[in-house]
Motif scaffolding. Structure first.
Motif, PDB file in Angstrom:
ATOM      1  N   LEU A 127       0.810  -1.232   0.000  1.00 31.62           N
ATOM      2  CA  LEU A 127       0.000   0.000   0.000  1.00 31.62           C
ATOM      3  C   LEU A 127       0.838   1.274   0.000  1.00 31.62           C
ATOM      4  CD1 LEU A 127      -2.929  -0.951   2.414  1.00 31.62           C
ATOM      5  CD2 LEU A 127      -2.723  -1.313  -0.040  1.00 31.62           C
ATOM      6  N   LEU A 128       2.096   1.145   0.351  1.00 36.22           N
ATOM      7  CA  LEU A 128       2.953   2.329   0.500  1.00 36.22           C
ATOM      8  C   LEU A 128       3.018   3.223  -0.745  1.00 36.22           C
ATOM      9  CD1 LEU A 128       4.491   3.556   2.776  1.00 36.22           C
ATOM     10  CD2 LEU A 128       6.437   2.065   2.236  1.00 36.22           C
ATOM     11  N   PRO A 129       3.177   2.645  -1.947  1.00 34.76           N
ATOM     12  CA  PRO A 129       3.245   3.540  -3.118  1.00 34.76           C
ATOM     13  C   PRO A 129       2.000   4.413  -3.258  1.00 34.76           C
ATOM     14  CG  PRO A 129       4.001   1.339  -3.691  1.00 34.76           C
ATOM     15  CD  PRO A 129       3.432   1.239  -2.314  1.00 34.76           C
ATOM     16  N   GLY A 130       0.835   3.854  -2.991  1.00 33.56           N
ATOM     17  CA  GLY A 130      -0.411   4.625  -3.079  1.00 33.56           C
ATOM     18  C   GLY A 130      -0.482   5.712  -2.031  1.00 33.56           C
ATOM     19  N   MET A 131      -0.012   5.406  -0.832  1.00 31.15           N
ATOM     20  CA  MET A 131      -0.006   6.422   0.238  1.00 31.15           C
ATOM     21  C   MET A 131       0.941   7.558  -0.142  1.00 31.15           C
ATOM     22  SD  MET A 131       0.018   4.172   3.746  1.00 31.15           S
ATOM     23  CE  MET A 131      -1.209   2.908   4.092  1.00 31.15           C
ATOM     24  N   ARG A 132       2.096   7.187  -0.656  1.00 37.76           N
ATOM     25  CA  ARG A 132       3.079   8.222  -1.039  1.00 37.76           C
ATOM     26  C   ARG A 132       2.520   9.094  -2.152  1.00 37.76           C
ATOM     27  NH1 ARG A 132       8.174   4.426  -0.188  1.00 37.76           N
ATOM     28  NH2 ARG A 132       9.041   5.464   1.626  1.00 37.76           N
ATOM     29  N   GLU A 133       1.869   8.461  -3.125  1.00 32.13           N
ATOM     30  CA  GLU A 133       1.323   9.229  -4.241  1.00 32.13           C
ATOM     31  C   GLU A 133       0.255  10.207  -3.762  1.00 32.13           C
ATOM     32  OE1 GLU A 133       0.530   6.852  -7.690  1.00 32.13           O
ATOM     33  OE2 GLU A 133      -0.825   8.395  -8.480  1.00 32.13           O
ATOM     34  N   ALA A 134      -0.540   9.765  -2.793  1.00 33.64           N
ATOM     35  CA  ALA A 134      -1.601  10.623  -2.244  1.00 33.64           C
ATOM     36  C   ALA A 134      -1.041  11.681  -1.295  1.00 33.64           C
ATOM     37  CB  ALA A 134      -2.627   9.760  -1.509  1.00 33.64           C
ATOM     38  N   GLY A 135       0.195  11.471  -0.829  1.00 33.60           N
ATOM     39  CA  GLY A 135       0.743  12.374   0.199  1.00 33.60           C
ATOM     40  C   GLY A 135      -0.043  12.255   1.492  1.00 33.60           C
ATOM     41  N   TYR A 136      -0.682  11.099   1.676  1.00 26.21           N
ATOM     42  CA  TYR A 136      -1.532  10.878   2.857  1.00 26.21           C
ATOM     43  C   TYR A 136      -1.524   9.402   3.179  1.00 26.21           C
ATOM     44  CZ  TYR A 136      -5.596  11.484   5.969  1.00 26.21           C
ATOM     45  OH  TYR A 136      -6.433  11.554   7.061  1.00 26.21           O
ATOM     46  N   GLY A 137      -1.073   9.068   4.358  1.00 16.69           N
ATOM     47  CA  GLY A 137      -1.103   7.675   4.780  1.00 16.69           C
ATOM     48  C   GLY A 137      -1.357   7.586   6.264  1.00 16.69           C
ATOM     49  N   ARG A 138      -2.177   6.612   6.637  1.00 10.29           N
ATOM     50  CA  ARG A 138      -2.464   6.363   8.062  1.00 10.29           C
ATOM     51  C   ARG A 138      -2.387   4.857   8.277  1.00 10.29           C
ATOM     52  NH1 ARG A 138      -1.933  11.097   7.924  1.00 10.29           N
ATOM     53  NH2 ARG A 138      -3.325  12.744   8.664  1.00 10.29           N
ATOM     54  N   ILE A 139      -1.411   4.435   9.072  1.00  2.78           N
ATOM     55  CA  ILE A 139      -1.273   3.024   9.418  1.00  2.78           C
ATOM     56  C   ILE A 139      -1.536   2.912  10.919  1.00  2.78           C
ATOM     57  CG2 ILE A 139       0.310   1.058   9.518  1.00  2.78           C
ATOM     58  CD1 ILE A 139       1.827   2.456   7.117  1.00  2.78           C
TER      59      ILE A 139
END
Ligand SMILES: NC(=O)c1ccc[n+]([C@@H]2O[C@H](COP(=O)([O-])OP(=O)(O)OC[C@H]3O[C@@H](n4cnc5c(N)ncnc54)[C@H](OP(=O)(O)O)[C@@H]3O)[C@@H](O)[C@H]2O)c1
Length: 263
Positions: A127-139
């Motif tokens: 999932l990391l590439p998608g979070m990075r692309e969005a500039g938004y990630g919550r784990i």
């Protein structure tokens, strides 16, 4: 306070019951699209149909997969990341069986590490590439208060929880600059099937009734009651919101004040 998750997609693991199910409901209530994961297809399908829909574009999905099956989990996660990138990951699954550490079969440690730590790693990497692309990630990892105070009689669990906490803290430092936070929620005694089965096992081992065991546990909680799954889920969901952007690398007990340590 910015709590709206419309347009965000959350993958919630261990979502067919208990804390995972309650977390899925809270995230959907805040507007997120939710993908539910566990082994029980029927329960997931029913929950996906029931989850709140707060706006017209909101979509919920489910997928049955065993988190012990690393290959199947990885295949699912890669497909999901391609078709529907998720910016929110709730890393949650069933707890290991109880028992003493020194009598535990080494295979029980291997299974617990696969289901908790390796599964989390596989999901984060996908999932990391998608979070990075969005500039938004919550784990958000659902672990246990045992990372602060190991719980007698949960030997395998204590070991794997500490590993997950160390992994999560390390990730939080590595990913923060990408707008990704990594936090952990530590449930105390929460009224779910997991708690019922631990009480039944302790009662059988001690010769006391499950009610006696429950009363003894409640007496150790300053709030003098068990928690509800929704109370843990509220903290999980908050950590996923824009409002929680500067909360990173923490492990938060949701335990009615039972954990006695300062840090
Ligand atoms: N409840 C408490 O008092 C308490 C206290 C401290 C920590 N915790 C921890 O918090 C986490 C959640 O607890 P809970 O009480 O909500 O547990 P629960 O009621 O037992 O629910 C566990 C969830 O994980 C899923 N699951 C179990 N094994 C799985 C696998 N191999 N692959 C995929 N999904 C799997 C289950 O669904 P399926 O069976 O459909 O797969 C279920 O949805 C656990 O790690 C638990 O140990 C709970």
């Amino acid at each position: 306070m910015q709590l709206d998750l419309s347009g965000r997609h959350a993958l919630v693991c261990g979502a067919s019951q208990g804390i995972g199910r309650a977390s899925a409901i809270e995230l959907a209530t805040l507007g997120a699209d939710v993908t539910l994961l566990a082994r029980s297809a029927d329960a997931l399908a029913a929950l996906a149909a029931e989850l709140p829909r707060t706006h017209a574009q909101q979509e919920h999905r489910w997928h049955a997969v065993d988190m012990l099956d690393t290959g199947a989990l990885q295949a699912f996660a890669v497909d999901l990341a391609t078709a529907h990138p998720a910016q929110i990951l709730i890393n949650n699954t069933g707890g290991p069986p109880g028992g003493l550490a020194h009598t535990a079969d080494p295979a029980a440690f291997e299974a617990a590490f696969r289901q908790h730590l390796i599964a989390g790693q596989v999901l984060v990497q996908a999932l990391l590439p998608g979070m990075r692309e969005a500039g938004y990630g919550r784990i958000v990892n659902v672990i246990s208060t045992s990372v602060k105070e190991p719980i007698p009689g949960l030997g395998v669990s204590n070991a794997v929880r500490a590993a997950v906490a160390g992994w999560a803290k390390t990730l939080s430092g590595e990913l923060a600059a990408d707008g990704i936070t990594v936090n952990s929620v530590l449930p105390g005694y929460t009224r779910t099937d997991r708690l019922e089965s631990l009480l039944a096992a302790q009662a059988a081992a001690s010769g006391r009734s499950a009610r006696d065991m429950a009363n003894a546990l409640v007496a150790s909680v300053p709030a003098r009651r068990f928690g509800e799954p929704s109370e843990v889920a509220a903290v999980v969901a908050f950590l996923c919101t824009p409002a929680a952007a500067y909360v990173n690398g923490v492990s938060i007990p949701v335990d009615g004040g039972r954990t006695r340590s300062l840090s």
